[in-house]
Design a protein around this motif. Sequence first.
Motif, mmCIF file in Angstrom:
data_model
loop_
_atom_site.group_PDB
_atom_site.id
_atom_site.type_symbol
_atom_site.label_atom_id
_atom_site.label_comp_id
_atom_site.label_asym_id
_atom_site.label_seq_id
_atom_site.Cartn_x
_atom_site.Cartn_y
_atom_site.Cartn_z
ATOM 1 N N LEU A 154 -1.516 -1.082 -5.420
ATOM 2 C CA LEU A 154 -0.532 -0.509 -5.832
ATOM 3 C C LEU A 154 -0.626 1.063 -5.647
ATOM 4 O O LEU A 154 0.332 1.980 -5.234
ATOM 5 N N ALA A 155 -1.918 1.558 -5.894
ATOM 6 C CA ALA A 155 -2.382 2.996 -5.764
ATOM 7 C C ALA A 155 -2.106 3.534 -4.247
ATOM 8 O O ALA A 155 -1.418 4.483 -4.182
ATOM 9 N N LEU A 156 -2.526 2.505 -3.297
ATOM 10 C CA LEU A 156 -2.319 2.861 -2.033
ATOM 11 C C LEU A 156 -1.151 3.076 -1.294
ATOM 12 O O LEU A 156 -0.813 3.539 -0.509
ATOM 13 N N LEU A 157 -0.045 2.284 -2.012
ATOM 14 C CA LEU A 157 1.181 2.204 -1.777
ATOM 15 C C LEU A 157 2.063 3.255 -2.693
ATOM 16 O O LEU A 157 3.361 3.336 -2.533
ATOM 17 N N ASN A 158 1.357 4.209 -3.515
ATOM 18 C CA ASN A 158 1.898 5.276 -4.204
ATOM 19 C C ASN A 158 2.734 4.800 -5.330
ATOM 20 O O ASN A 158 4.044 5.437 -5.491
ATOM 21 N N VAL A 159 2.584 3.478 -5.837
ATOM 22 C CA VAL A 159 3.451 3.165 -6.863
ATOM 23 C C VAL A 159 2.846 3.249 -8.231
ATOM 24 O O VAL A 159 1.722 3.017 -8.589
ATOM 25 N N ASP A 189 -3.315 12.100 -8.238
ATOM 26 C CA ASP A 189 -4.106 11.784 -8.523
ATOM 27 C C ASP A 189 -4.803 10.323 -7.645
ATOM 28 O O ASP A 189 -5.764 10.256 -7.278
ATOM 29 N N TYR A 190 -3.798 9.676 -7.057
ATOM 30 C CA TYR A 190 -3.793 8.622 -5.905
ATOM 31 C C TYR A 190 -4.346 9.281 -4.854
ATOM 32 O O TYR A 190 -5.327 8.755 -4.200
ATOM 33 N N ASP A 191 -3.945 10.386 -4.469
ATOM 34 C CA ASP A 191 -4.575 10.990 -3.281
ATOM 35 C C ASP A 191 -6.168 11.431 -3.233
ATOM 36 O O ASP A 191 -6.851 11.104 -2.380
ATOM 37 N N GLN A 192 -6.492 11.748 -4.447
ATOM 38 C CA GLN A 192 -7.808 12.039 -4.863
ATOM 39 C C GLN A 192 -8.766 10.837 -4.898
ATOM 40 O O GLN A 192 -9.731 10.468 -4.345
ATOM 41 N N MET A 193 -8.269 9.541 -5.589
ATOM 42 C CA MET A 193 -8.703 8.207 -5.354
ATOM 43 C C MET A 193 -8.930 7.756 -3.921
ATOM 44 O O MET A 193 -9.959 7.311 -3.562
ATOM 45 N N ARG A 194 -8.078 7.992 -3.012
ATOM 46 C CA ARG A 194 -7.815 7.489 -1.854
ATOM 47 C C ARG A 194 -8.980 7.852 -1.001
ATOM 48 O O ARG A 194 -9.696 7.357 -0.250
ATOM 49 N N GLN A 195 -9.378 9.186 -1.140
ATOM 50 C CA GLN A 195 -10.455 9.794 -0.441
ATOM 51 C C GLN A 195 -11.750 9.269 -0.803
ATOM 52 O O GLN A 195 -12.889 9.605 0.009
ATOM 53 N N CYS A 196 -11.931 8.547 -1.790
ATOM 54 C CA CYS A 196 -13.307 7.820 -2.354
ATOM 55 C C CYS A 196 -13.418 6.276 -1.732
ATOM 56 O O CYS A 196 -14.240 5.839 -2.036
ATOM 57 N N LEU A 197 -12.234 6.147 -1.024
ATOM 58 C CA LEU A 197 -12.385 4.478 -0.557
ATOM 59 C C LEU A 197 -12.946 4.431 0.986
ATOM 60 O O LEU A 197 -12.756 3.236 1.242
ATOM 61 N N GLY A 198 -13.170 5.531 1.412
ATOM 62 C CA GLY A 198 -13.595 5.352 2.944
ATOM 63 C C GLY A 198 -12.622 5.669 3.859
ATOM 64 O O GLY A 198 -11.409 5.405 3.631
ATOM 65 N N GLU A 199 -12.875 5.458 5.122
ATOM 66 C CA GLU A 199 -11.868 5.699 6.385
ATOM 67 C C GLU A 199 -11.580 4.400 6.718
ATOM 68 O O GLU A 199 -12.008 3.297 6.421
ATOM 69 N N ARG A 233 -6.106 -2.955 5.094
ATOM 70 C CA ARG A 233 -5.048 -3.844 4.698
ATOM 71 C C ARG A 233 -3.536 -3.012 4.439
ATOM 72 O O ARG A 233 -2.601 -3.397 5.059
ATOM 73 N N MET A 234 -3.569 -1.845 4.034
ATOM 74 C CA MET A 234 -2.696 -1.098 3.686
ATOM 75 C C MET A 234 -2.014 -0.372 5.176
ATOM 76 O O MET A 234 -1.063 0.266 4.884
ATOM 77 N N GLU A 235 -2.794 -0.224 5.947
ATOM 78 C CA GLU A 235 -2.298 0.276 7.409
ATOM 79 C C GLU A 235 -1.189 -0.406 7.797
ATOM 80 O O GLU A 235 -0.301 0.215 8.481
ATOM 81 N N ASN A 236 -0.861 -1.714 7.378
ATOM 82 C CA ASN A 236 0.068 -2.289 7.998
ATOM 83 C C ASN A 236 1.330 -2.849 6.972
ATOM 84 O O ASN A 236 2.163 -3.381 6.965
ATOM 85 N N ALA A 237 1.126 -1.690 5.898
ATOM 86 C CA ALA A 237 1.894 -2.182 4.728
ATOM 87 C C ALA A 237 3.455 -1.622 4.889
ATOM 88 O O ALA A 237 3.516 -0.630 5.603
ATOM 89 N N PRO A 238 4.465 -2.405 4.610
ATOM 90 C CA PRO A 238 5.629 -1.819 4.688
ATOM 91 C C PRO A 238 6.070 -0.411 4.010
ATOM 92 O O PRO A 238 5.496 -0.314 2.800
ATOM 93 N N SER A 239 7.075 0.204 4.355
ATOM 94 C CA SER A 239 7.410 1.349 3.784
ATOM 95 C C SER A 239 8.397 1.114 2.563
ATOM 96 O O SER A 239 8.573 -0.147 2.734
ATOM 97 N N ARG A 240 8.439 1.959 1.730
ATOM 98 C CA ARG A 240 9.345 1.281 0.486
ATOM 99 C C ARG A 240 10.717 1.214 0.969
ATOM 100 O O ARG A 240 11.228 0.115 0.605
ATOM 101 N N GLU A 241 11.234 1.826 1.892
ATOM 102 C CA GLU A 241 12.612 1.402 2.236
ATOM 103 C C GLU A 241 12.715 0.139 2.975
ATOM 104 O O GLU A 241 13.403 -0.683 2.818
ATOM 105 N N ALA A 242 11.608 -0.081 3.739
ATOM 106 C CA ALA A 242 11.591 -1.549 4.531
ATOM 107 C C ALA A 242 11.571 -2.434 3.562
ATOM 108 O O ALA A 242 12.143 -3.877 3.810
ATOM 109 N N ASP A 278 9.428 0.647 -8.179
ATOM 110 C CA ASP A 278 9.579 2.201 -8.904
ATOM 111 C C ASP A 278 8.436 2.173 -9.830
ATOM 112 O O ASP A 278 7.863 3.266 -9.930
ATOM 113 N N LEU A 279 7.912 0.951 -10.136
ATOM 114 C CA LEU A 279 6.824 0.943 -11.192
ATOM 115 C C LEU A 279 6.390 -0.375 -11.278
ATOM 116 O O LEU A 279 6.993 -1.252 -10.922
ATOM 117 N N ALA A 280 4.951 -0.472 -11.747
ATOM 118 C CA ALA A 280 4.476 -1.783 -11.957
ATOM 119 C C ALA A 280 3.817 -1.887 -13.115
ATOM 120 O O ALA A 280 2.954 -0.864 -13.524
#
Length: 392
Positions: free
Chosen positions: A282-287, A359-369, A173-182, A269-271
């Motif tokens: 939120l983690a996959l969006l780096n928030v 830490d989000y980067d580490q978590m992301r590695q555990c969610l699969g490809e 789902r996050m593959e098509n997520a908008p950037s922060r700027e967009a 900037d925060l949730a």
Amino acid sequence: MRIFISTGEVSGDLQGALLIAALQRQVVAAGLELEIVALGGEKMAAAGAHLLGNTSSIGSMGLFESLPYVLPTIQVQRKAIAHLKENPPDLVVLIDYMTPNLGIGTYLRKHMPQVPVVYYIAPQEWVWSVSLRNTSRIVSFTDKLLAIFSEEARYYQENGAKVSWVGHPLVDRMENAPSREAARESLGIAPEQIAIALLPASRRQELKYLLPVIFQAAQNIQAKLPEVHFWIPLSLEIYRESLEKAIQRYNLRATVVSGQQQEVMAAADLAITKSGTVNLELALLNVPQVVTYRLHPVTAWIARNILKGSIPFASPTNLVVMREIVPEFLQERATPENLTQAAMELLLNPSLKEQTLTDYDQMRQCLGEVGVCDRAAEEILQMIPDNAMFVI
């Protein structure tokens, strides 16, 4: 081919819709036809399912909290079983939604053992189970369990289930997520403005137990940071009136948004958020995020003192790596003061924010490809008896 899918609540509707889209893609590519009947919500209907009942708002967490939903749950369960009797499917997919799906799965194993049952996103017994009773029931009627967490896969496999770990569908789902700027441009948020997403409720009980705590914390933050603006994405339209009244009551500078949840989260900037699937989004969006949850005090007391239950963490973001990478405040610790302090630290301490992103980067590695939903769809289609030679 006919598939019956059963799920509930807002998160189940989202996961069901993602799965249906993947199933349709693969069936069309193979030149086959597929009919999907489901218990679910609007997202699943939009993806092509014929809904027997809308279950997106039928759900709760806790003992007392579940009482208003006992009758609706029994009714929807009976409706599903009556449909299955009259229209035997080629395969059944159960998604989370433990109480109704335990009843449906048990019925299928007893009365329609020829119909394969796939459990996709099994109940989190691996986190909060106080006995193996429900785990054993799930394993007894499930022909294949498709796990989204590696720990979930290990737990169910050790307890006798045939398991495949496919990864977490939000990765797709996050593959098509908008950037922060967009996202900010879409919502009209100036680059320099502090935007905080408030995500208090996807269940009605959370309006009662979580909204006051989260909105009081927001009021505290607003007093400290006058330039802040709060954004509140609707999980269900039926909550709009309650949220808008609360905004007035707490005198918040806030905007309620419908149909743009992903944009709101990406722009923030925060949730400050309830515990749930949204934490992973939120983690996959780096928030950066502050997580909270509360149950009825009697429910919490029974869980601790009679059922002797304990959970390592509530937020899936922390559960994935089994350590606290986002602050979470549960039950007695879920106070406006604690949420305010944690939120201000994340907003004003750049090194703390940087550690969160690491830490989000580490978590992301555990969610699969990427390709989770397609892998799940392939596993499901290969379980259909007359389609044993189905090749993707």
